[in-house]
Design a protein around this motif. Structure first.
Motif, PDB file in Angstrom:
ATOM      1  N   ASN A 105      27.498  -7.253 -88.937  1.00 54.94           N
ATOM      2  CA  ASN A 105      27.434  -7.628 -90.341  1.00 54.94           C
ATOM      3  C   ASN A 105      27.764  -6.477 -91.286  1.00 54.94           C
ATOM      4  N   VAL A 106      27.717  -5.255 -90.802  1.00 57.18           N
ATOM      5  CA  VAL A 106      28.186  -4.134 -91.621  1.00 57.18           C
ATOM      6  C   VAL A 106      29.694  -4.207 -91.802  1.00 57.18           C
ATOM      7  N   GLU A 107      30.374  -4.805 -90.846  1.00 58.87           N
ATOM      8  CA  GLU A 107      31.834  -4.821 -90.847  1.00 58.87           C
ATOM      9  C   GLU A 107      32.427  -6.046 -91.528  1.00 58.87           C
ATOM     10  N   MET A 108      31.651  -7.123 -91.670  1.00 60.09           N
ATOM     11  CA  MET A 108      32.219  -8.350 -92.222  1.00 60.09           C
ATOM     12  C   MET A 108      31.221  -9.018 -93.141  1.00 60.09           C
ATOM     13  N   GLY A 109      31.730  -9.910 -93.974  1.00 59.26           N
ATOM     14  CA  GLY A 109      30.859 -10.628 -94.893  1.00 59.26           C
ATOM     15  C   GLY A 109      30.921 -10.061 -96.287  1.00 59.26           C
ATOM     16  N   GLY A 110      30.012 -10.526 -97.139  1.00 59.83           N
ATOM     17  CA  GLY A 110      29.957 -10.058 -98.510  1.00 59.83           C
ATOM     18  C   GLY A 110      29.401  -8.648 -98.608  1.00 59.83           C
ATOM     19  N   VAL A 111      29.681  -8.002 -99.735  1.00 64.10           N
ATOM     20  CA  VAL A 111      29.240  -6.619 -99.929  1.00 64.10           C
ATOM     21  C   VAL A 111      27.724  -6.517 -99.866  1.00 64.10           C
ATOM     22  N   LEU A 112      27.038  -7.457-100.505  1.00 62.30           N
ATOM     23  CA  LEU A 112      25.577  -7.407-100.526  1.00 62.30           C
ATOM     24  C   LEU A 112      25.007  -7.518 -99.115  1.00 62.30           C
ATOM     25  N   GLU A 113      25.529  -8.467 -98.329  1.00 72.01           N
ATOM     26  CA  GLU A 113      25.025  -8.646 -96.974  1.00 72.01           C
ATOM     27  C   GLU A 113      25.332  -7.422 -96.114  1.00 72.01           C
ATOM     28  N   ARG A 114      26.500  -6.824 -96.309  1.00 72.74           N
ATOM     29  CA  ARG A 114      26.864  -5.645 -95.518  1.00 72.74           C
ATOM     30  C   ARG A 114      25.959  -4.457 -95.840  1.00 72.74           C
ATOM     31  N   ASN A 115      25.648  -4.294 -97.117  1.00 69.58           N
ATOM     32  CA  ASN A 115      24.726  -3.221 -97.489  1.00 69.58           C
ATOM     33  C   ASN A 115      23.309  -3.492 -96.994  1.00 69.58           C
ATOM     34  N   ASN A 116      22.917  -4.766 -97.020  1.00 67.26           N
ATOM     35  CA  ASN A 116      21.609  -5.117 -96.474  1.00 67.26           C
ATOM     36  C   ASN A 116      21.537  -4.814 -94.986  1.00 67.26           C
ATOM     37  N   ALA A 117      22.618  -5.090 -94.281  1.00 71.28           N
ATOM     38  CA  ALA A 117      22.658  -4.793 -92.846  1.00 71.28           C
ATOM     39  C   ALA A 117      22.501  -3.291 -92.605  1.00 71.28           C
ATOM     40  N   ALA A 118      23.160  -2.484 -93.429  1.00 75.92           N
ATOM     41  CA  ALA A 118      23.039  -1.028 -93.294  1.00 75.92           C
ATOM     42  C   ALA A 118      21.603  -0.577 -93.541  1.00 75.92           C
ATOM     43  N   MET A 119      20.973  -1.155 -94.549  1.00 72.84           N
ATOM     44  CA  MET A 119      19.587  -0.798 -94.860  1.00 72.84           C
ATOM     45  C   MET A 119      18.653  -1.141 -93.703  1.00 72.84           C
ATOM     46  N   ILE A 120      18.842  -2.330 -93.116  1.00 71.65           N
ATOM     47  CA  ILE A 120      17.955  -2.765 -92.035  1.00 71.65           C
ATOM     48  C   ILE A 120      18.190  -1.932 -90.776  1.00 71.65           C
ATOM     49  N   ILE A 121      19.429  -1.540 -90.520  1.00 74.54           N
ATOM     50  CA  ILE A 121      19.708  -0.654 -89.386  1.00 74.54           C
ATOM     51  C   ILE A 121      18.961   0.667 -89.564  1.00 74.54           C
ATOM     52  N   SER A 122      18.926   1.188 -90.782  1.00 68.84           N
ATOM     53  CA  SER A 122      18.184   2.425 -91.045  1.00 68.84           C
ATOM     54  C   SER A 122      16.703   2.254 -90.725  1.00 68.84           C
ATOM     55  N   CYS A 123      16.143   1.103 -91.116  1.00 68.65           N
ATOM     56  CA  CYS A 123      14.739   0.818 -90.814  1.00 68.65           C
ATOM     57  C   CYS A 123      14.519   0.777 -89.302  1.00 68.65           C
ATOM     58  N   CYS A 124      15.453   0.177 -88.588  1.00 70.42           N
ATOM     59  CA  CYS A 124      15.336   0.075 -87.136  1.00 70.42           C
ATOM     60  C   CYS A 124      15.387   1.456 -86.484  1.00 70.42           C
ATOM     61  N   ILE A 125      16.249   2.308 -86.977  1.00 71.27           N
ATOM     62  CA  ILE A 125      16.361   3.653 -86.406  1.00 71.27           C
ATOM     63  C   ILE A 125      15.091   4.448 -86.670  1.00 71.27           C
ATOM     64  N   ARG A 126      14.527   4.293 -87.863  1.00 68.66           N
ATOM     65  CA  ARG A 126      13.279   5.005 -88.153  1.00 68.66           C
ATOM     66  C   ARG A 126      12.134   4.501 -87.271  1.00 68.66           C
ATOM     67  N   ALA A 127      12.182   3.222 -86.914  1.00 70.91           N
ATOM     68  CA  ALA A 127      11.129   2.661 -86.059  1.00 70.91           C
ATOM     69  C   ALA A 127      11.331   3.020 -84.597  1.00 70.91           C
ATOM     70  N   ASP A 128      12.563   3.066 -84.163  1.00 72.07           N
ATOM     71  CA  ASP A 128      12.882   3.361 -82.759  1.00 72.07           C
ATOM     72  C   ASP A 128      14.062   4.322 -82.739  1.00 72.07           C
ATOM     73  N   GLY A 129      13.752   5.596 -82.821  1.00 70.31           N
ATOM     74  CA  GLY A 129      14.803   6.611 -82.923  1.00 70.31           C
ATOM     75  C   GLY A 129      15.715   6.673 -81.724  1.00 70.31           C
ATOM     76  N   SER A 130      15.270   6.116 -80.600  1.00 65.39           N
ATOM     77  CA  SER A 130      16.097   6.175 -79.395  1.00 65.39           C
ATOM     78  C   SER A 130      17.372   5.346 -79.516  1.00 65.39           C
TER      79      SER A 130
END
Length: 893
Positions: A580-605
């Protein structure tokens, strides 16, 4: 490939090329595979084992799931009379207790563990043997032997899962559906059945829905009688098909087995309720009248047969669950016979592909509503006829006060018909968009199993909410824990429309307390690309999914947010988000980036995986987009992805990022963004820009590097910058240090202490225990080379201004910034000699030594004292001064 045989929709175990399609099937006339038929594809076998193993594995890992399974089995094994066969129940009880003991105490000695496993298998095998040809149709203490055997097989699958014998575990789980298909698909394992078996049997649901629609015109009494017969025919055929495909998959899992013949599950032999229309060519060709056939069936005999299966219903929960699965005050006289949920409406049945194995990595699609159906066929028959006022009033009264589910379902149909025919005009809105009606519709959503009614109810509520904030609040107040929406999101044909309605009512995180939210919303994200139409409301389910994910990952306290984000990772959500970072609307793509950041902070591995898979050009495209409140998420994600545990990996990521996007220079993109960024963003953007600049020659002048260093110097001004900016400045400095653990934590301090040999002397006195002993020689050299280039660049570009800013932040910054500044001075000081200007070296000593002497004071933390001492020694060596006493006069009194 989807294959259809006599109305049975199935999947082959491998893809078929165009040339293969023209070849004759490699099977004999009786459907038995030929000897030369190839073995089943290992990938397909692993997929089946993975799906089945996911359920047994969940029993081992999830305490709530474990309790649910035990409760379901307990309800099936309630003895209705005592007898000499009580030992069977004792064996079952001991077997379950042994398994739970192993699950809860995984650290038991291997010998004891193996003995317990063997005992459990022996006990459960005795119970499972009740499904032999001689005893399968009998009962023990009033409990059907098929139920006892099915429960035993379920726990045998768990035993073998504990033994890590995944193939045998999967075969036992399939045997549950062979022993008692109805019990397994409706009570014990309904989710697994919908996932693995239902796709093969959807033609039966379509048939049932068509037959049910024909009954709607009959009188109530006649309809009830015929519905009982219809349900019996449907359930018998569904059970037979389930058992056939369970055996089919069991054949798959035989080691070295050849591909078995695909089962054929025809439509029930009873003719349709149509009296004058011939069935379609893919069905049965016979013509007959429903009156002739259904009336000739002995209804009393049918009821007696079912009573024999579920005698003493009031005391036997094993059958009573069929009638009480929906906890609601509304009831229907037809509900005694389980009405199947119509997961595929006739209007929406197209040649859609559907997903059988969700663990496969290949591109697949879900069986969802392929087109936006606004008005159903039953409502299109009389488009020009308006509902009389009396009927409308009666429908409103029914939906508000009736306890009869069937009546309320009819009322929903009539209310939506009136709404559509009046185009939602003011008069009809004033009449039905009221709290009692909305609450009544919500109760129908909670109780009904008719997907057509559910879709109508969802759609009209979406209209109400879109028109009035008051209506939105009524729904939230009526369903504060969103139990109705959880039920709808589990519906495999309506979950996308349900997600849209959920988005419209905008619930908050505190209402999403169930642990089921994350997997349900990920399914919406995966299959929600197409806009959904709910009468006149159109919305993307993916927008809804991102709204809910945002609530789940940011709306609770920190621990719960991280727990939900970890669940996203464990359920495979990262691939969806990266897509979803690669396709879709700008808002959804930015939301996907934000949620990926949350996931990395929760599980750094997972950081390395994301860094490798994500499209760097897409991230740059989002930065260039310059949409308000959108770029911050991309910068946050880039920051996380540059905290990899190998310097060589960081360099590779930077090189990939440097390729740019759309012909634009990456460094220019970031510099333009840096100039307009918010103050709290500037330090991180500068750190990213500086690292890109250091891929080249650090001695060569670069306007990008100058801009980056200037931004970092500004962020170190503690008098002008608030705590938030200082926190980001500290993080920027740690990024420049270039050392991180596997989970993304900065390890520059440990690296420096290890290099100086202090990690052995100090033992556990410092908080960072992850000394990078395992780093290879090449990695150590890469870190040293990086720090040398960074030091030269910072010292040449920042000069005295940068050093003074570091000294100031060591004294006046917030604790994290003060420590980061000391660490930066420590690793930079070892490269002071690289700056050939002697005056610069003297200046550096005059700026930094007083502050370092303060930090080496005995009252400071031992790590801080060690780091300050290392810095002082390196400054002495770099400046050419051999007598440390020269600096003693600068010691603070």
């Amino acid at each position: 490939e989807t294959v259809t045989r006599n109305g049975s929709s199935v999947f082959s175990s491998r893809r078929v090329s165009n040339s293969d399609r023209s070849k004759p099937k490699s099977s004999t006339n009786d459907g038995t595979p030929r000897r030369d038929e190839p073995a089943i594809d290992d990938v397909a076998i692993r997929a089946v084992i993975s799906i089945l193993g996911g359920y047994t594995g969940k029993y081992i890992k999830d305490e709530s799931f474990r309790g649910m399974i035990k409760g379901k089995c307990s309800s099936c094994l309630t003895r209705r009379k005592t007898g000499s066969d009580d030992g069977v129940f004792e064996n079952m009880k001991l077997g379950i207790e042994s398994i739970d003991s192993l699950v809860q105490n995984p650290g038991n000695k291997k010998e004891l563990r193996m003995k317990t496993l063997r005992n459990s298998i022996e006990l459960l095998s005795i119970v499972a043997s009740l499904n032999s040809k001689k005893t399968r149709n009998g009962s023990t203490c009033g409990v059907p032997n098929s139920h006892l055997s099915a429960c035993a097989q379920l726990y045998l699958s768990i035993v073998y899962k504990l033994e890590k014998n995944h193939r045998i575990s999967a075969r036992h789980l399939l045997q549950v559906f062979c022993d008692s298909a109805f019990l397994a698909r409706t009570h014990l394992l309904p989710d697994l059945w919908e996932h693995l078996f239902l796709p093969h049997l959807l033609h039966l649901k379509v048939w049932y829905h068509k037959e049910l629609e024909l009954l709607s015109k009959l009188d109530y009494g006649e309809k009830e009688k015929r519905m009982k017969v219809l349900c019996k025919l449907y359930n018998d055929q569904m059970d037979m098909g389930t058992a056939k495909f369970a055996m089919y998959y069991k054949e798959w899992l035989k080691i070295g087995a050849k591909a078995p013949a695909v089962p054929t599950v025809p439509l029930p032999s009873s003719p349709s309720f149509r009296s004058s229309r011939r069935r379609s060519s893919d069905s049965f060709a016979s013509r007959s009248s429903i009156n002739k056939n259904l009336a000739s069936m002995d209804i009393c005999h049918l009821q007696q047969a079912e009573e024999n299966e579920c005698t003493d219903e009031e005391n036997y929960n094993g059958c009573n669950y069929v009638h009480n699965m929906t906890k609601t005050r509304r009831s229907s006289s037809s509900q005694i016979y389980r009405t199947p949920r119509t997961d595929l409406l006739p209007e929406t049945r197209k040649s859609d592909h559907f997903r059988l194995f969700t663990c496969q990595s290949g591109p697949t699609e879900c069986l969802v509503n392929g087109k936006n159906v606004v008005r159903h066929s039953s409502m299109r028959r009389k488009d020009n006829v308006h509902l009389p006022l009396s009927d409308l009033s009666r429908s409103i009264a029914t939906i508000c006060s009736s306890d009869n589910l069937t009546e309320c379902e009819i009322a929903v149909r009539l209310l939506t018909k009136a709404w559509l025919e009046s185009h939602g005009g003011p008069a009809i809105e004033a009449a039905i968009a009221k709290a009692p009606v909305i609450e009544g519709i919500l109760e129908v959503l909670f109780a009904s199993s008719d997907d057509e009614i559910l879709e109508l109810a969802i759609s009209i509520l979406a209209e109400f909410v879109a028109r009035s904030e008051v209506n939105r609040q009524i729904i939230l107040n009526s369903d504060p824990h969103l139990e109705i929406f959880l039920r709808l999101l589990r519906n495999s044909s309506l979950f996308l429309k349900a997600a849209v309605l959920l988005y419209l009512i905008k619930p908050k995180a505190k209402q999403m307390i169930s642990t089921d939210w994350v997997p349900l919303v990920l399914r919406v994200l995966e299959f929600g690309e197409q806009l959904q139409t709910l009468f006149t409301v159109r919305c993307s389910p993916q927008v809804a999914a991102f709204y809910v994910l945002d609530q789940l990952l940011t709306g609770f306290n920190e621990d719960r947010n991280l727990e939900n984000a970890s669940q996203v990772v464990s359920l495979g959500g990262l691939n969806l988000l990266i897509r979803n970072v690669e396709m879709g609307g700008v808002l959804e793509r930015n939301n996907a980036a934000m949620i990926i950041s949350c996931c990395i902070r929760a599980d750094g591995s997972c950081r390395n995986y994301v860094a490798d898979k994500i499209n760097k050009a897409s991230l740059l495209e989002l930065i260039v987009g310059n949409h308000k409140d959108s770029n911050g998420s991309v910068i946050a994600l880039l920051t996380e992805l540059l905290c990899l545990n190998r310097r060589t990996q960081i360099t590779k990521f930077l090189n990939d990022l440097l390729n740019g996007w759309g012909g634009l220079n990456t460094m220019h993109i970031l510099m333009v963004y840096l100039q307009k960024a918010q103050p709290e963003e500037r330090p991180l953007v500068a750190a990213i820009l500086l690292q890109l600049g250091l891929l080249g020659d650090p001695l060569r002048y670069s306007v990008y590097r100058e801009e980056a260093v200037e931004a970092i110097v500004e962020a170190l001004d503690c008098e002008k910058c608030n705590d938030r900016i200082q926190e980001q400045a500290a993080r920027a400095l740690m990024m420049l240090g270039g050392c991180f653990s596997y989970v993304g934590e900065a390890t520059t301090e440990n690296w420096l202490l290890e290099q100086a040999g202090f990690h052995e002397t100090l033992g556990d006195s410092f908080h960072g225990k992850e000394i990078v002993d395992e780093i290879l020689h090449e990695e150590k050299e890469a870190i040293k080379n990086w720090q040398r280039k960074a030091a030269i660049s910072l010292l040449n570009s920042g000069n005295k201004k940068f050093l003074a800013a570091l000294s100031n932040s060591m004294a006046n910054g917030i604790p994290s910034l003060a420590r980061a500044s000391l660490l930066t001075v420590t690793w930079m000081s070892s490269f002071l000699h690289s700056v050939r200007d002697k005056d610069f070296q003297s200046m550096a000593c005059s700026v930094l030594v007083p502050r370092l002497l303060e930090s080496s004071n005995y009252s400071r933390a031992v790590e801080e004292t060690v780091l300050a001492s290392i810095s002082l020694q390196q400054l002495i060596n770099g400046s050419g001064i051999v007598n440390f006493q020269t600096f003693s006069k600068l010691t603070p009194r």
